[in-house]
Design an enzyme around this catalytic site. Structure first.
Site, mmCIF file in Angstrom:
data_model
loop_
_atom_site.group_PDB
_atom_site.id
_atom_site.type_symbol
_atom_site.label_atom_id
_atom_site.label_comp_id
_atom_site.label_asym_id
_atom_site.label_seq_id
_atom_site.Cartn_x
_atom_site.Cartn_y
_atom_site.Cartn_z
ATOM 1 N N GLY A 42 -24.681 -25.822 -12.779
ATOM 2 C CA GLY A 42 -24.549 -24.562 -13.483
ATOM 3 C C GLY A 42 -25.631 -24.219 -14.487
ATOM 4 O O GLY A 42 -25.555 -23.189 -15.147
ATOM 5 N N ARG B 282 -29.239 -24.646 -8.493
ATOM 6 C CA ARG B 282 -30.187 -23.601 -8.884
ATOM 7 C C ARG B 282 -31.340 -24.160 -9.713
ATOM 8 O O ARG B 282 -32.503 -23.792 -9.507
ATOM 9 C CB ARG B 282 -29.444 -22.551 -9.704
ATOM 10 C CG ARG B 282 -30.262 -21.323 -10.045
ATOM 11 C CD ARG B 282 -29.568 -20.463 -11.115
ATOM 12 N NE ARG B 282 -28.148 -20.380 -10.943
ATOM 13 C CZ ARG B 282 -27.508 -19.378 -10.324
ATOM 14 N NH1 ARG B 282 -28.174 -18.349 -9.860
ATOM 15 N NH2 ARG B 282 -26.193 -19.391 -10.190
ATOM 16 N N CYS C 77 -28.843 0.299 4.930
ATOM 17 C CA CYS C 77 -28.176 1.595 4.818
ATOM 18 C C CYS C 77 -27.140 1.558 3.715
ATOM 19 O O CYS C 77 -25.933 1.618 3.973
ATOM 20 C CB CYS C 77 -27.543 1.945 6.144
ATOM 21 S SG CYS C 77 -28.798 2.161 7.379
#
Ligand code: LLP
Length: 463
Positions: free
Chosen positions: A278, A323, A391
């Site tokens: 974290g 991360r 889109c």
């Protein structure tokens, strides 16, 4: 070329439309080393290079969009984490951030362990030769088949996430005639200061077993009573992209308190605690992440202190950064397609990827930086929103940033710090082809995950 502050993007669109935002003071050509991987620099012609290779060459060979991963930076970060925590702790890389067989081999070579949270990640890990005993298995709803496979493989630990799972794993282990090493994931009741969707230790969410109402103590009772389980410790993960160490400290304190209660009730001192992952990284120049050695010191100080006061033997600590290891090591390279100036608002710069290769901006309101990387420019800064080709008007890659006003179709721009949770959360929305991940090191580049092709799409579409 020197690298210093990259201009941070403006923070709020409403401020922009009111015209309160002024252009950045810093030179747009200068790359902030905080957000770029370590071997990134600009060559004499102004083109960005990574691992000694220019983006023009990389784009020519691998196309765009593509993720370029700085292998030596990845390896250096693995070493920094394992050195910071030392021989009395274990670092598990969280594979969900980004996993491939090459990554597994690097982890193995650099002495890290691996945390997986699905059968697919487990297969990748085992296939690439990670020893099963160095793998931890997570997840709030592991299937029976996944648990079977993990137990059969001799996995190092399974992190139990519910009362049903305690029984499931115990039965499967017994059937295989083994005592499975397990930890119990507890929710410690910490409100982590991060986006709601990536905070995990407050009580009203799906992960773990709550500490507060005695549920965790009951889970420990059950786990200790089952022959198939070898309860080695307690696990806590409070969330993701967190900068403030205070949440980790509260979590560590509560986990140690639980160990003391377990000792008092059962006469057992559990040997391990896992404090999860974290830790935040820098996505923009405004983020100030902690270094691994600071994190290691803060965590081990608090655990040692709490254990001393509870008269407990200090448990072995493990952590699970995902991360913080892979995030800063990669950037996404895009080619600029269309440029649409909206009078009085901003200029929309469309690239050849979008929310299919980076869903984080749409999903978490994540902030990113961006730079023109195929050349430098002396043009005035222009306020832009970098958008994809999907889109959907929420198909935003970088919400607010500055790029030079002479930006033109065909220019290459790059978004740094996309190593974590971009390729791993990529989709085929609009039948986009998921980009390759290219590892770059010492003048050599090779795809470690190849680009998807239209044949891949058609192969899955069995009519
Ligand atoms: N350990 C456990 C039990 C986890 O659930 C996670 C992340 C980690 C470790 C690694 O966390 P890290 O060090 O990478 O922050 N998709 C979101 C992040 C979800 C994280 C899920 N669990 C994002 O893109 O920000």
């Amino acid at each position: 070329m020197s690298r210093s502050a990259h201009p941070a993007g403006p923070r709020h669109a409403d401020v922009l439309t009111e015209g309160h935002y002024s252009a950045p003071a810093a030179d747009l050509n200068v790359l902030d080393e905080k957000v770029w991987s370590r071997t990134v620099t600009r060559d004499a012609d102004g083109a960005l290079t990574v691992g000694g290779i220019t983006v023009a060459r990389l784009a020519e060979e691998f196309g765009t969009p593509a993720y370029f991963l700085d292998e030596s930076d990845f390896r250096a970060r693995c070493r920094a984490w394992s050195e910071a925590f030392g021989p009395d702790a274990d670092v598990f890389y969280a594979g969900k951030a980004f996993l491939s067989r090459a990554v597994v081999r690097w982890l193995k070579e650099e002495g890290l362990n691996l945390d997986v949270c699905s059968g697919g990640e487990l297969t990748t890990a085992l296939d690439a030769g990670m020893p099963a005993e160095r793998i931890a298995f997570h997840g709030n709803n592991k299937t029976v088949a996944e648990i079977e496979r993990a137990v059969e493989a001799g996995i190092g630990r399974i992190v139990l996430d519910s009362f049903q799972e305690i029984v499931r794993v115990a039965h499967i282990a017994q059937r295989h005639g083994v005592r499975q090493r397990v930890q119990i994931r507890v929710t410690v009741g910490v409100e982590a200061h991060t986006h709601e969707f990536i905070a995990t230790a407050h009580e009203d969410q799906k992960f773990g077993i709550a500490l507060a109402d005695g549920q965790a103590a009951e889970a420990v009772r059950r786990a200790l009573s089952l022959d198939g389980l070898d309860l080695i410790g307690v696990h806590s993960h409070i969330g993701s992209q967190i900068f403030d160490m205070a949440g980790f400290e509260v979590s560590a304190r509560r986990v140690v308190q639980l160990l003391a209660e377990i000792r008092d009730e059962h006469g057992v001192e559990l040997p391990e605690i896992d404090l999860g992952g974290g830790l935040g990284i820098a996505y923009t120049s405004e983020d100030d992440p902690r270094e691994p050695h600071e994190i290691a010191k803060a965590l081990s100080d608090i655990v040692t202190r709490e254990c001393e006061s509870a008269k407990l033997r200090t448990p072995r600590i493990s952590v699970e950064p995902g991360r913080a290891i892979v995030g800063p090591t990669a950037f996404t390279l895009y080619e600029v397609g269309t440029i649409k100036p909206l009078e009085g608002l901003r200029t929309y710069v469309s690239v050849d990827g979008g929310m299919s290769d980076n869903i984080r901006t749409a999903l978490y309101d994540a902030e990113y930086s961006v730079a023109l990387v195929s050349r430098t420019s002396d043009a005035e800064p222009m306020l832009v929103r970098v958008v994809g080709k999907h889109c959907e008007s929420g198909d935003i890659v970088v919400k607010d940033a500055f790029l030079p006003a002479d930006l033109a179709p065909g220019d290459l721009i790059a978004v740094p710090a996309t190593g974590a949770y971009c390729r791993s959360m990529a989709s085929n929305y609009n039948h986009a082809l998921r980009p390759p991940v290219v590892a770059v090191r010492d003048g050599e580049a090779r795809a470690i995950v190849r680009r998807e092709t239209e044949e891949d799409l058609l192969r899955l579409d069995v009519g």
